[in-house]
Structure formats: structure tokens, C-alpha cells
Write a protein that holds these residues in place. Sequence first.
Motif, PDB file in Angstrom:
ATOM      1  N   ARG A 368     -10.557   6.499 -10.778  1.00  0.00           N
ATOM      2  CA  ARG A 368      -9.826   5.292 -11.159  1.00  0.00           C
ATOM      3  C   ARG A 368      -8.821   4.889 -10.085  1.00  0.00           C
ATOM      4  O   ARG A 368      -8.631   3.701  -9.802  1.00  0.00           O
ATOM      5  N   TYR A 372      -8.903   1.380  -8.051  1.00  0.00           N
ATOM      6  CA  TYR A 372      -7.738   0.486  -7.987  1.00  0.00           C
ATOM      7  C   TYR A 372      -7.369   0.190  -6.545  1.00  0.00           C
ATOM      8  O   TYR A 372      -7.034  -0.952  -6.191  1.00  0.00           O
ATOM      9  N   LYS A 375      -9.901  -2.203  -5.020  1.00  0.00           N
ATOM     10  CA  LYS A 375      -9.687  -3.554  -5.545  1.00  0.00           C
ATOM     11  C   LYS A 375      -8.474  -4.209  -4.905  1.00  0.00           C
ATOM     12  O   LYS A 375      -8.477  -5.406  -4.570  1.00  0.00           O
ATOM     13  N   ALA A 376      -7.384  -3.425  -4.712  1.00  0.00           N
ATOM     14  CA  ALA A 376      -6.178  -3.973  -4.101  1.00  0.00           C
ATOM     15  C   ALA A 376      -6.418  -4.368  -2.644  1.00  0.00           C
ATOM     16  O   ALA A 376      -5.889  -5.382  -2.172  1.00  0.00           O
TER      17      ALA A 376
END
Length: 399
Positions: A368, A372, A375-376
Motif C-alpha cells: 500500500r 501510494y 500514485k503521488a
Amino acid sequence: MARLIAVPLISTLIVASMLLVLDRMLRLFEFVATEGGPISVVWRMLANLLPEYLGLGIPIGLLLGILLAFRKLATSSELDVLRGVGMSYGRLLRVPYMFAIGLALVNLAIVGFVQPTSRYYYEQLRFELRTGALGASIKVGEFTHLGANMTLRIERSRNAGRDLKGIFVHAQTPKGDWVGVSADSGKFLATDDPNVIIFRLKDGTLIHSRADFVTPRVLTFTGHDLPIDLPKLENFRQRGAENLEFTLPELARLGHHAETPQQREGTRAEFHFRVIEVATMFLLPLLAVALGVPPKRSSSAFGVFLAIVMIVAYFKINQYAEGVAVRGEVDPIIALWVPFVLFAGLVLRMFYTLAYVPGGQPIGALERGVAYLVKAVTSRLPGRRPAVEVAEPALGAAA
């Protein structure tokens, strides 16, 4: 299960071996061409390097084979069905451990017995290339040295070197004489003496000079036989100049009866390094299952990437630990077995979390976090459009 494991295992093993062979093949072709040896020796050298590549490829193939098999079962929900009918992870690991035991025995034979002798034969071929024992070829258009006292140059070569054109020879004798010969054509002939060959020359000129000659003697000939003494070849060393060339029983014996402390520590470190390399294979099925089963509602391949990183990093740590042990800074048992115990503890903890903790996922939080982070980063890449928020219409608005 066996079919699911065998297909990626064999594919990974073949691909890894081919990549390693192709990388070394280019360098071997360059080395053989530079030394002037026959190209056919490249295949013999690669054959002697293949056990070393298999020793590296078999553990990676086993890990990826089991990992991809369980990943396929998990992403297709077949693993949930098998777990639902009462099959535990221990039961599901029976077939993977059959592969692990069989391949561990094969790897033990490779790293313990085959690889040391093949390494020695590889070094012997390199030595014979450098000394000309494999029949160094005469390069067209370049000066070739036959021993320390003769230089030869050929302008053209035909019929696989049987017909030579544009010949120049310069030779010195032990008495201080020198002979220079130029000829239109010639060819090499064997003699009864394996250390002497005849260079039969046609249509040329011979110049013979000596210290007591006022002027060099010049001879024009239509045919002349020039004997050539082949350089004496050195004998290759005995096997065992390096620890890599000792088999496992030889390393065990030398570890207790070595002549010097440095040799004793070096042989002990090599022995424990090979034993750990085989023992690690029994941890790979547990690691593969722990990383091959992704979290629920996830199809990420992060576990595959992490598995490769972990096994390569652990192998590099073992190499560094072996180097430290060889130098005598740390006892080989401590330097090599402590990382193994730590790695085994990590693998067992990850497998226990997956198999016995309800809803446990050993890399769930890590996956996870990586998702994240990805994605950032991708949201800030140039060219990406920012998300547009659409305002909801007010209550009671007219249609």
C-alpha cells in the motif's frame, strides 16, 4: 500444481542461462580473436561456464516458479476455493517442496563437484589460448610472432589457410645470425617431429646476414623449405590454485589440515558459502508463497519484484561475508551463518503471518505504501491533467 510450477521454473532457468551465456559469449569471442585461437574453443569455454550459471539460475528459477504458480492461484480465486475445502498452506507446499528437494540435490552436485572441475578446465583453456597450445591462427596483414625469434606476415590467405600469398619471414638463430625471406606463396607442412614444422616457400628471395659477413648473402629461389621450431608450451598448473576449484569434500579436508591460517580460513569460508547456497533453497518455497499471494482485491506484481530483490541482496550479502571471512576478520561460521539465520527468521515470520494470522498479509502495508508513492509521483509528472471537480447542483434547481 506441478504443471503451474514447472512451466515458469523451466522458462526462467532457460532465459537466465541464455542471458548470462550471451553476455559472456561476446567477451569470449573478443578474447579468442585477440589471442588468435580457433573460434570453436568458445563453445568449449561456454560449456565449462554453464554449471556456474546453473548454480545461480536454479534457485531463482525455483523461487519464481513457485511464486508465479501461487500468484496465479490467488488472482484466479482458486486458492480461496482450496483453502475453503480445508487445504492448509502446509498441504499446498508438498509439491513445491518436492521440487525444492530435487533441485537442491542437483544444485549440491553442481556447486559441490561439477562446478569446481569445470572452472579448472575453463582456466586451462584460457591458459592454452594465451600460450598457443590450441593452435594460434596467423592473422592476415599483421605481424605474428612464432616464439621469441621469428616474425611472420601474410598478405592473403585462401582455402582455410592452406594457400598463403605475399609472405615475409624474419628469424634469428642462437648464433646471432638473422634470415629474412620474402616469397610469393607458401604453405605449412607437418613433420615427424611434433615440435618442428616446414614452411615450404615458392618464388622468393632469402637474405642471410651474420657478423663476419661483409655484406649479407642474397639467394633467389623457386622453392625453399624453411624449418620452424615451434615454441615449447608450458604445462598448466594443478587443480586447486583457487578455492573455487576444490570440491566440497576437499574443502572440508583442507579446512582442518591447511598449511597456513589464511588457507584454512579461505577454504572454510568457501565450504560454508556453498553449503548455505544449497540450504537456502529450502527457504525459497516459504518465501515464494509469502510474496506470491497478493492482498485481497489487488493484482499488483510488487511481490515478484520484492522476491528478486531479496534473493539477489541476500546473495550479495553472502558474497561480502565470504570475503570478510577469507581475510580472517570474522570467523566463517559467524560471518555466513548469522545472515542465514536472520534471513530464515524473516522468511518464517512472513509465512507465519500469511498462513496462521487471520487476514494476515506480510507485505500488505508495504504494498500500500508503494502504491501510494507511485500514485503521488505519477500525479506530478508533466503532461498529466489535474482531476476536475464537478459541483453538484443545488437542491430545487429547475431542470
